[in-house]
Design a protein around this motif. Structure first.
Motif, short mmCIF file in Angstrom:
data_model
loop_
_atom_site.label_atom_id
_atom_site.label_comp_id
_atom_site.label_asym_id
_atom_site.label_seq_id
_atom_site.Cartn_x
_atom_site.Cartn_y
_atom_site.Cartn_z
N GLN A 267 37.39 -70.37 -8.78
CA GLN A 267 36.69 -69.06 -8.67
C GLN A 267 34.91 -69.55 -9.39
O GLN A 267 33.85 -69.09 -8.80
CB GLN A 267 37.33 -68.19 -8.21
N TYR A 268 35.24 -69.29 -10.58
CA TYR A 268 33.98 -69.61 -11.26
C TYR A 268 33.38 -71.04 -10.58
O TYR A 268 31.99 -71.01 -10.57
CB TYR A 268 34.32 -69.62 -12.95
N HIS A 269 33.73 -72.01 -10.50
CA HIS A 269 33.42 -73.46 -10.58
C HIS A 269 32.90 -72.80 -9.31
O HIS A 269 31.47 -73.83 -9.20
CB HIS A 269 34.87 -75.08 -10.45
N ALA A 270 33.42 -72.48 -8.21
CA ALA A 270 32.70 -72.61 -6.99
C ALA A 270 31.83 -71.53 -7.60
O ALA A 270 30.13 -71.85 -6.60
CB ALA A 270 33.77 -71.46 -5.55
N LEU A 271 31.77 -70.60 -8.09
CA LEU A 271 30.19 -69.98 -8.37
C LEU A 271 29.41 -70.76 -8.80
O LEU A 271 28.48 -70.19 -8.42
CB LEU A 271 30.89 -68.56 -8.81
N VAL A 272 29.42 -71.61 -9.54
CA VAL A 272 28.50 -72.58 -10.51
C VAL A 272 27.38 -73.51 -8.89
O VAL A 272 26.94 -73.43 -9.05
CB VAL A 272 28.85 -73.29 -11.65
N ARG A 273 28.40 -73.94 -8.28
CA ARG A 273 28.04 -74.41 -7.05
C ARG A 273 27.24 -73.94 -6.09
O ARG A 273 26.49 -74.24 -6.05
CB ARG A 273 29.34 -74.86 -6.58
N ILE A 274 27.86 -72.37 -5.69
CA ILE A 274 26.78 -71.33 -4.99
C ILE A 274 25.58 -71.64 -5.79
O ILE A 274 24.63 -71.71 -5.43
CB ILE A 274 27.38 -70.85 -4.71
#
Length: 392
Positions: A267-274
């Motif tokens: 989830q944190y990885h996805a947030l960084v990408r967004i």
């Protein structure tokens, strides 16, 4: 922050606040102490002598080195987190607007707190005013120097807050942030976007242009959002709409986003990408940790301070790893359990340049930021001395 600061925290602050806390504050409930503080701030905002004294005190003890983080230049590395200077709750927007027009101070601390503490994040502000949760909503956990709350985003609403601050533009601090929160209970993404953009527009229309905006995507202190979820599609859309509106006004004000603790790494990885995709400049990690309240195990209240430290530190670690891996131009602003130089250093070891605090204000007093930064400077001075000796 290399070497010792040439400004020192008065030695008596540690002793006098420790005595004040032990003799008075600790004997009051957290709720009562907070209400007394808000009442005092409401008065002090209108006391010119108090404002000048606060400014002189900060000038005497503030750190000497600026910090670059999240697309802004901060006069110090520690920022007071959202939650203190956010204002009164109201049942309706009409009530809030009438209070503003009556010259009532609906945002206690808006003037004197930044004068004394430096950079402050105002809010969170929601589109519609909120009264917050009824009854006792604040507790201390002194053994871990923690605070717990279920205030429930009590605030006057973005329109009234913007009008109030707009009427005082000439007196606003040189650096401050504004935190805008998604309204709890609103599940429709179209309405979420509409409310967030409208809230932003109120401040822009009033000419209230902060140093940064923060979009709060997590609030575990409300009955209808106890776990503070973040969804990828909503995050992308809300952040994108926010940044688009700033661009339409030709404003280079950066957007920070505040996230929850306890998310899984993916989830944190996805947030960084967004965040990298839409242009977010900083992620504030983290909001408080959902936990049963001391009075009712069936109620969820947000836990901050020392009890939040491990969770926030882990979130920062994961976020920083993904930022480095993806070469994203995003800073992490730490938030959680920063109570002394050692806890701040733990975040700095992960590459954090700026942080937010709040519990330290209760446990270490109004000069907490100066105390923490002086301890950090002493730590770095001793480290450099030992390192130099080992190389000699």
């Amino acid at each position: 922050m290399k070497g010792r600061s040439n400004r020192h925290v008065p030695w008596f602050h540690r002793q006098t606040y420790a005595a004040l806390y032990g003799l008075l504050i600790s004997r009051m409930s957290a709720q009562r102490a907070h209400e007394a503080m808000i009442g005092s701030l409401r008065v002090l905002d209108h006391a010119p002598l108090a404002y000048r004294l606060a400014g002189a005190t900060r000038k005497a003890v503030s750190p000497v080195q600026r910090t670059e983080a999240g697309g802004v230049s901060l006069s110090q590395a520690l920022v007071l987190a959202a939650g203190l200077v956010k204002g009164d709750g109201f049942h309706s927007e009409d009530d809030a607007l009438r209070a503003v027009k009556s010259t009532r101070n609906i945002v206690p601390g808006w003037r004197v707190v930044p004068a004394l503490l430096g950079p402050v994040e105002f809010g969170s502000f929601t589109r519609i005013p909120r009264m917050g949760n009824a009854g006792n909503a604040l507790w201390r956990r002194a053994s871990t120097r923690s605070l717990q709350n279920r205030v429930g985003l009590k605030n006057p609403g973005a329109r009234a807050a913007a009008m109030f601050l707009g009427m005082r533009k000439a007196q606003l601090p040189e650096e401050f942030g504004i935190n805008i929160a998604v309204s709890p209970g609103v599940s429709d993404i179209d309405q979420q976007e509409r409310e967030v953009v409208e809230s932003l527009a109120f401040f822009l229309d009033q000419g209230v242009l902060p140093t940064w905006f923060t979009l709060n995507l997590s609030c575990p202190n409300t009955e209808d959002d106890p776990l503070g979820h973040q969804l990828e599609a909503e995050t992308r859309r809300l952040c994108g709409a926010f940044i688009k509106r700033l661009a339409e006004h030709s404003l280079a004000i950066p957007l920070w986003v505040k996230v929850s603790p306890g998310l899984v790494a993916e989830q944190y990885h996805a947030l960084v990408r967004i965040f990298a995709e839409v242009g977010v400049k900083a992620v504030v990690a983290t909001n408080t940790l959902p936990a049963p309240s001391p009075e009712d195990p069936g109620q969820i209240a947000g836990l901050g301070g020392g009890a939040l430290f491990d969770s926030s530190l882990e979130a920062v670690k994961v976020l920083r790893e993904e930022i480095i891996h993806s070469n994203a131009a995003i800073d992490v602003v730490a938030c959680g359990g920063i109570l002394d130089g050692a806890s701040f250093q733990a975040y700095r070891n992960l590459g954090v340049k700026a942080a937010q605090y709040w519990s330290a204000l209760v446990y270490r007093g109004p000069l907490a930021a100066a105390l923490i930064e002086s301890e950090l400077a002493a730590y770095e001075y001793e480290y450099e001395a030992v390192h130099s000796e080992s190389l000699a």
